[in-house]
Design an enzyme around this catalytic site. Structure first.
Site, short mmCIF file in Angstrom:
data_model
loop_
_atom_site.label_atom_id
_atom_site.label_comp_id
_atom_site.label_asym_id
_atom_site.label_seq_id
_atom_site.Cartn_x
_atom_site.Cartn_y
_atom_site.Cartn_z
N ASP A 1 -11.16 2.87 4.01
CA ASP A 1 -11.52 1.45 3.95
C ASP A 1 -13.04 1.28 3.74
OD1 ASP A 1 -9.63 -0.61 4.16
OD2 ASP A 1 -9.32 -0.27 6.31
N LYS B 1 0.85 -1.20 0.00
CA LYS B 1 0.00 0.00 0.00
C LYS B 1 0.89 1.26 0.00
CE LYS B 1 -3.85 -2.31 2.27
NZ LYS B 1 -4.52 -2.69 3.52
N GLN C 1 -4.76 -1.56 9.69
CA GLN C 1 -4.70 -2.90 9.08
C GLN C 1 -5.27 -3.96 10.03
OE1 GLN C 1 -3.79 -3.41 5.94
NE2 GLN C 1 -3.91 -5.63 5.98
N1 GUN Z 1 -6.82 -6.74 6.16
C1 GUN Z 1 -7.04 -7.44 5.01
N2 GUN Z 1 -7.66 -6.67 4.11
C2 GUN Z 1 -7.84 -5.47 4.69
C3 GUN Z 1 -8.44 -4.24 4.25
O1 GUN Z 1 -8.95 -4.11 3.13
N3 GUN Z 1 -8.41 -3.22 5.13
C4 GUN Z 1 -7.88 -3.34 6.37
N4 GUN Z 1 -7.93 -2.28 7.17
N5 GUN Z 1 -7.34 -4.46 6.82
C5 GUN Z 1 -7.32 -5.51 5.97
#
Ligand code: GUN
Length: 296
Positions: A119, A52, A96
C-alpha cells in the site's frame, strides 16, 4: 478531447504482469503472493477486497483474503500481521481500511514490514518517496496509477502547473510528492488545495493538470477549469439515481459532462483511475517479489 481509458491500460498492465509472474515461476519455482486482511463487514470494503483477490488470481499470483470479525482486539490483529511478516510466501500485505474505531490505524500501518507494505503507507516508504528513493520504496497505489496513466498516454507533465485538490495521506500528499520529483515524467510545479482553501477556483483555473481527490461528488465544475487542461478524477462517490435499478450511481469529484467539453484529456468515473489502483497494487506485489529474489 482524449478520454483516458484506465480500464484498458489496467488490463494491459495486468497482462504484462501475468507474463512476468509465469516467467519468475519457471525461474524460481515460486509465485508472488498478496495477503489482504479485512476486519468487519463494511460492504464497500468487501467489494474492493473481492476485486483485489480476483485480479491477483487472474494474473496467476497467490491471493489470500483473511476475514476477521469487527470485534477482534488490536493485539490479535497485530499478531496476524506478524505471522504474515514472517511468512516467506507472502510478498504483499494489505490491511483494508477503514478499521473499527477501537483499532489504532497507525499502529497497524507501523506493524506491516516496510518490504511487504504494498500500500506504501508505512512511514519508511512515505519518507523514501519524499526524498526521491522511488526504486527503494512502495508508492501508494492510486497516485502511482495516475503517474502510470501519464506515462502510457505520453502526457507531458514537466514544467506544467499541477493543482491537486485534496491532501489525504493515501492520495493528495503522495500525488504531490510524485509530481514534484525531478524526473522527466513528473517535474511539475505543484499546488495543493484542500477543504480550507478559500476561493479554490482561483487555483484550479491555473492548472495545466488538475487532479481531484476530495471525495465530493461533482465538486469540480467547468468554471473551475482552464480550457485545454488535463483533468484526473480520483473521486468515487455514490449518489442517488432513481433511473438505476440499484437507485444509486457512481460519480467522480469532477462534473464530467461540463468539464469534458473543455479539457484536453480527462479520466471517466468509473473506468478511469479506479482500475489503475488495483493494477498498481499487483505491480507493487510483484516488485516486492522481485526485490526478495533479486529478479528483473
Ligand atoms: N481503503 C480504500 N482504499 C484503500 C487502499 O488503497 N488501501 C487500503 N489498505 N485500504 C483502502
Amino acid at each position: 478531447m482524449l478520454l483516458i481509458d484506465g480500464k484498458a491500460i489496467s488490463e494491459q498492465i495486468k497482462s504484462e504482469l501475468k507474463i512476468k509472474v509465469e516467467t519468475y515461476k519457471q525461474r524460481t519455482g515460486k509465485v508472488a503472493g498478496l495477503s489482504v486482511i479485512i476486519v468487519g463487514e463494511n460492504p464497500a470494503s468487501q467489494v474492493y477486497v473481492r476485486n483485489k483477490a480476483k485480479s491477483c488470481v487472474e494474473i496467476g499470483m497467490r491471493s489470500e483474503v483473511i476475514e476477521l470479525p469487527a470485534t477482534i482486539s488490536q493485539a490479535d490483529l497485530l499478531k496476524r500481521i506478524d505471522e504474515l511478516n514472517h511468512n516467506p510466501d507472502v510478498h504483499g500485505i494489505l490491511v483494508q481500511q477503514p478499521l473499527p474505531k477501537h483499532i489504532d490505524d497507525f499502529a497497524i500501518t507501523l506493524a506491516i514490514q516496510p518490504e511487504k507494505d504494498v500500500d506504501g503507507f508505512h512511514p519508511e516508504n512515505v519518507g523514501k518517496l519524499c526524498i526521491g528513493r522511488l526504486d527503494e520504496c512502495f508508492i501508494s497505489c492510486t497516485p502511482f496509477g495516475v503517474i502510470e496513466l501519464f506515462k502510457r498516454y505520453q502526457i507531458q507533465t514537466e514544467g506544467k502547473h499541477c493543482v491537486i485538490v485534496g491532501r489525504s495521506n493515501i492520495v493528495g500528499k503522495p500525488m504531490a510528492m510524485l509530481m514534484m520529483q525531478k524526473l522527466k515524467q513528473m517535474n511539475a510545479t505543484v499546488t495543493v488545495c484542500h477543504s480550507a482553501t478559500p476561493n479554490i477556483s482561483d487555483f484550479t483555473r491555473q492548472a495545466d493538470i488538475l487532479i481531484a481527490a476530495i471525495g465530493k461528488a461533482n465538486f469540480i465544475t467547468a468554471e473551475m477549469v482552464k480550457s485545454g487542461a488535463v483533468v484526473i478524477d480520483v473521486g468515487i462517490n455514490q449518489i442517488d439515481d432513481a433511473t438505476k435499478k440499484s437507485g444509486k450511481r457512481l460519480v467522480g469529484d469532477v462534473d464530467f459532462d461540463g468539464v469534458s467539453k473543455l479539457a484536453s484529456a480527462i479520466t471517466p468515473v468509473p473506468g478511469g483511475v479506479g482500475p489503475m489502483t488495483i493494477a498498481m497494487l499487483l505491480s507493487n506485489t510483484l516488485t516486492s517479489f522481485e526485490r526478495h529474489y533479486h529478479l528483473s
